[in-house]
Design a protein around this motif. Sequence first.
Motif, short mmCIF file in Angstrom:
data_model
loop_
_atom_site.label_atom_id
_atom_site.label_comp_id
_atom_site.label_asym_id
_atom_site.label_seq_id
_atom_site.Cartn_x
_atom_site.Cartn_y
_atom_site.Cartn_z
N ALA A 8 -41.36 -63.77 23.07
CA ALA A 8 -41.05 -63.60 24.63
C ALA A 8 -40.09 -64.53 24.91
N ALA A 9 -40.26 -65.87 24.36
CA ALA A 9 -39.21 -67.17 24.83
C ALA A 9 -38.16 -66.74 24.38
N ALA A 10 -37.98 -66.11 22.79
CA ALA A 10 -36.80 -65.90 21.93
C ALA A 10 -35.86 -64.90 22.84
N LEU A 42 -36.51 -69.01 32.39
CA LEU A 42 -37.75 -68.36 31.71
C LEU A 42 -38.01 -69.03 30.51
N PHE A 43 -37.06 -69.09 29.60
CA PHE A 43 -37.24 -69.40 28.31
C PHE A 43 -37.84 -70.75 28.13
N GLY A 44 -37.38 -71.60 28.85
CA GLY A 44 -38.13 -72.79 29.16
C GLY A 44 -39.38 -72.95 29.40
N ALA A 68 -35.62 -64.54 13.60
CA ALA A 68 -35.98 -63.24 13.43
C ALA A 68 -35.53 -62.43 14.71
N ALA A 69 -36.16 -63.05 15.80
CA ALA A 69 -35.55 -62.13 17.09
C ALA A 69 -34.00 -61.94 17.41
N SER A 70 -33.49 -63.05 16.71
CA SER A 70 -31.95 -63.00 17.11
C SER A 70 -31.34 -61.57 16.00
#
Length: 107
Positions: A8-10, A42-44, A68-70
């Motif tokens: 989710a953060a990624a 939100l990421f932070g 991987a998310a990228s």
Amino acid sequence: MTYVLYVAAALAEIAGCFSFWAWWRLEKSPMWLPLGLASLALFGFLLALVDASAAGRAYAAYGGIYIAASLGWLWLAEGVRPGRWDLAGAALCIVGASVILIAPRSA
């Protein structure tokens, strides 16, 4: 749960950074910028929810998941299919991140 938070953060980080990319490189509307800033905030927040004894360790393990998310973003959002070397590299990163996450720690 840690992996879910990392994914989710990624996604939040990639979306936030992509909004700046879209505005700057793709000449999209400046309205992308507030959305990007919100996504980066939100990421932070999500990364801070990870249960880790040290921030640096949480960030290091996150790096593998981010890679991987990228590649997932590359394929789903940009329509560019990752190659076998991309996938092999991402798999190595996931293994490395998992070692950092599940390694036994002395008290």
